[in-house]
Design a protein around this motif. Sequence first.
Motif, short mmCIF file in Angstrom:
data_model
loop_
_atom_site.label_atom_id
_atom_site.label_comp_id
_atom_site.label_asym_id
_atom_site.label_seq_id
_atom_site.Cartn_x
_atom_site.Cartn_y
_atom_site.Cartn_z
N ASP A 190 0.86 -1.19 0.00
CA ASP A 190 0.00 0.00 0.00
C ASP A 190 0.89 1.23 0.00
OD1 ASP A 190 -2.02 1.89 0.25
OD2 ASP A 190 -2.31 1.55 2.40
N PRO A 191 1.54 1.52 -1.12
CA PRO A 191 2.54 2.59 -1.13
C PRO A 191 1.98 3.97 -0.85
CG PRO A 191 2.13 1.78 -3.36
CD PRO A 191 1.45 0.84 -2.43
N VAL A 192 0.76 4.28 -1.30
CA VAL A 192 0.21 5.60 -1.02
C VAL A 192 -0.10 5.76 0.47
CG1 VAL A 192 -1.69 7.19 -1.50
CG2 VAL A 192 -0.69 5.86 -3.37
N GLY A 193 -0.66 4.72 1.07
CA GLY A 193 -0.91 4.76 2.50
C GLY A 193 0.37 4.88 3.30
N GLU A 194 1.41 4.17 2.88
CA GLU A 194 2.69 4.25 3.56
C GLU A 194 3.32 5.63 3.37
OE1 GLU A 194 6.21 2.93 5.66
OE2 GLU A 194 4.04 2.60 5.73
N LEU A 195 3.16 6.23 2.20
CA LEU A 195 3.69 7.57 1.98
C LEU A 195 3.01 8.57 2.92
CD1 LEU A 195 5.55 9.36 0.23
CD2 LEU A 195 3.60 9.71 -1.31
N ARG A 196 1.71 8.43 3.10
CA ARG A 196 0.99 9.31 4.02
C ARG A 196 1.52 9.14 5.45
NH1 ARG A 196 -4.90 9.34 2.61
NH2 ARG A 196 -4.45 11.31 1.58
N ARG A 197 1.79 7.89 5.85
CA ARG A 197 2.34 7.66 7.19
C ARG A 197 3.72 8.31 7.33
NH1 ARG A 197 5.84 4.85 10.09
NH2 ARG A 197 6.80 3.94 8.23
N LEU A 198 4.56 8.17 6.32
CA LEU A 198 5.88 8.79 6.37
C LEU A 198 5.79 10.31 6.44
CD1 LEU A 198 7.91 6.65 3.80
CD2 LEU A 198 8.05 6.59 6.30
N LEU A 199 4.81 10.89 5.74
CA LEU A 199 4.63 12.33 5.80
C LEU A 199 4.23 12.76 7.20
CD1 LEU A 199 4.64 15.04 4.39
CD2 LEU A 199 2.32 14.59 3.58
N ASP A 200 3.41 11.96 7.87
CA ASP A 200 3.05 12.26 9.27
C ASP A 200 4.30 12.28 10.15
OD1 ASP A 200 0.35 12.41 8.69
OD2 ASP A 200 -0.09 10.35 9.32
N VAL A 201 5.17 11.29 9.98
CA VAL A 201 6.40 11.22 10.75
C VAL A 201 7.30 12.41 10.43
CG1 VAL A 201 8.50 9.90 11.18
CG2 VAL A 201 6.30 8.72 10.94
N HIS A 202 7.40 12.72 9.15
CA HIS A 202 8.24 13.85 8.71
C HIS A 202 7.75 15.15 9.34
CE1 HIS A 202 9.54 17.06 5.94
NE2 HIS A 202 10.60 16.31 5.75
N GLU A 203 6.45 15.36 9.33
CA GLU A 203 5.89 16.59 9.90
C GLU A 203 6.11 16.64 11.41
OE1 GLU A 203 1.43 18.30 10.42
OE2 GLU A 203 2.06 17.85 8.36
N LEU A 204 5.97 15.51 12.08
CA LEU A 204 6.18 15.45 13.52
C LEU A 204 7.61 15.83 13.89
CD1 LEU A 204 5.25 14.58 16.42
CD2 LEU A 204 6.07 12.28 15.81
N LEU A 205 8.57 15.25 13.20
CA LEU A 205 9.96 15.42 13.57
C LEU A 205 10.63 16.65 12.97
CD1 LEU A 205 11.19 11.73 13.42
CD2 LEU A 205 10.42 13.04 15.40
N PHE A 206 10.22 17.04 11.78
CA PHE A 206 10.91 18.12 11.10
C PHE A 206 10.07 19.36 10.88
CE2 PHE A 206 12.91 14.12 9.54
CZ PHE A 206 14.07 14.24 10.29
N VAL A 258 3.24 19.73 20.91
CA VAL A 258 3.57 18.46 20.26
C VAL A 258 4.72 17.78 21.01
CG1 VAL A 258 4.47 17.40 18.15
CG2 VAL A 258 2.73 19.20 18.01
N VAL A 259 5.73 18.55 21.36
CA VAL A 259 6.88 18.03 22.09
C VAL A 259 6.46 17.60 23.50
CG1 VAL A 259 9.14 18.62 23.07
CG2 VAL A 259 8.54 19.37 20.75
N LEU A 260 5.65 18.43 24.14
CA LEU A 260 5.20 18.12 25.49
C LEU A 260 4.41 16.80 25.51
CD1 LEU A 260 4.91 18.92 28.45
CD2 LEU A 260 2.89 20.27 27.82
#
Length: 272
Positions: A190-206, A258-260
């Motif tokens: 499910d590459p599109v679903g996985e891309l969306r998950r990675l974008l969530d991680v990217h937004e959280l961390l960066f 978000v950090v808290l």
Amino acid sequence: MTFSIVARSGPAFGIAVASKFPAVGAVVPAAEAGVGAVATQAAANLRYLPQGLALLRTGLQPADVVAGLVATDRERAHRQLGIVGPEGPGVTYTGEECLDWAGGTAGDGYAIQGNILAGPEVIEAMESAWLSSPEVALDRRLVSVLAAGDAAGGDRRGRQSTALYVVSPGAGYGGGSDVACDLRVDDHADPVGELRRLLDVHELLFGTPDPDTLLDLSGKLKEEVHNLVTALGYASLDMWAGVENFENRLVPGKIDPVVLARLREGDGRDKA
């Protein structure tokens, strides 16, 4: 074998692409802040990427860039190409021998194209998703466009990989580059679903904190944060944030909610 969108939003350019082809992000997209974005697919011609950006850099309009690229290409009948520049409409090109269904559409600031698709409804769904979400951040908007194409049938051979590439002046990590986002799913059910998950991680961390939501790091909150950090084995919030990749969200004398929240959870993320 691929469907993609190249687009502009304010000073940012981006490309999102999906395919039944491994590591499509290594082949299709290229973009440069202040210049434009290019996607090459079907029988991809990787020379189109640097050459297209070079021609855009001279001030040529996307239509003239496309014409120039395909004019001297003996295999142009098998090529597909999308280009967007700093202003005006994007341009899409589909060679007459691309495998069915193949085609595209373009408008102000975007070009959408695909080949070996379930049908024209894939392109129509992608365009509708793009036009209906002008208020959404470019990275999220592009992934939503891919999701719409995928839901409409996408690549009729199946799913395998996706990529998202976004550039904007000074938007890279620590302000040290223009690459705001460079995410790839090389081989996934499910590459599109996985891309969306990675974008969530990217937004959280960066991502950077919303100034309107920052909390004063004083009084009882300051004491709580100190105790949480100490309990996790760190001497300071800065040290914890550096280890957990939250340094972009640090603001002197303040704390990002978000950090808290992540600190209070004790950080249950899998470590990279």
